[in-house]
Design an enzyme around this catalytic site. Structure first.
Site, PDB file in Angstrom:
ATOM      1  N   LYS A  44      -0.151  -4.237  -3.869  1.00  0.00           N
ATOM      2  CA  LYS A  44      -1.497  -3.730  -3.564  1.00  0.00           C
ATOM      3  C   LYS A  44      -1.708  -2.464  -4.368  1.00  0.00           C
ATOM      4  O   LYS A  44      -1.559  -1.360  -3.878  1.00  0.00           O
ATOM      5  CB  LYS A  44      -1.638  -3.469  -2.062  1.00  0.00           C
ATOM      6  CG  LYS A  44      -2.976  -2.868  -1.651  1.00  0.00           C
ATOM      7  CD  LYS A  44      -4.124  -3.830  -1.874  1.00  0.00           C
ATOM      8  CE  LYS A  44      -5.422  -3.300  -1.297  1.00  0.00           C
ATOM      9  NZ  LYS A  44      -6.237  -2.556  -2.214  1.00  0.00           N
ATOM     10  N   SER A  47       0.807  -1.231   0.000  1.00  0.00           N
ATOM     11  CA  SER A  47       0.000   0.000   0.000  1.00  0.00           C
ATOM     12  C   SER A  47       0.838   1.278   0.000  1.00  0.00           C
ATOM     13  O   SER A  47       1.608   1.507  -0.920  1.00  0.00           O
ATOM     14  CB  SER A  47      -0.994  -0.014   1.159  1.00  0.00           C
ATOM     15  OG  SER A  47      -1.899  -1.065   1.004  1.00  0.00           O
TER      16      SER A  47
END
Length: 126
Positions: free
Chosen positions: A94, A68
């Site tokens: 991600k 992330s």
């Protein structure tokens, strides 16, 4: 002198944290990340040079659990040739932006609304 960021095992956080952290080490107008939706509409995020330190060499340690916001930070510095990334594996990957839609039975479904593209054109979703 140099700076080492150990992002191994950093499972991420919210996207603005990655963008704002990258701004601290990139020159004005450097591309950080872009959101690209299903209609191919691009929303770029660029550095504004507020507090930018461009002098120190940077090394970033990553592993397959780096995700992330940590991936956004890493990709921005790597693609702008601002950091050397060190790690034995790819990061988590991600790179999708999803919203959870509640269903009438109490469950939910994740709907992908966009993806992240790095300054060099790599799709973060791995």
């Amino acid at each position: 002198d140099s700076v080492v960021f150990d992002l191994r095992g950093n499972v991420g956080g919210y996207m603005p944290a990655g963008v704002n952290s990258a701004k601290l080490f990139l020159p004005a107008r450097a591309h950080i990340i872009a959101e690209v939706d299903g209609a191919m509409k691009v929303k770029p995020y660029d550095a504004d040079s507020v507090g930018a330190d461009l002098s120190l060499p940077i090394f970033i340690l990553v592993d397959k659990k780096t995700a992330s916001a940590a991936e956004i930070f890493t990709a921005a510095l790597q693609d702008n040739r601002r950091a050397i990334v060190v790690g034995k594996s790819n990061t988590y990957g991600k790179g999708k932006i999803q919203n959870v839609q509640s269903l009438s039975n109490g469950s939910g479904v994740a709907v992908t609304r966009a993806r992240y593209i790095t300054p060099s054109g790599r799709d973060l979703n791995g």
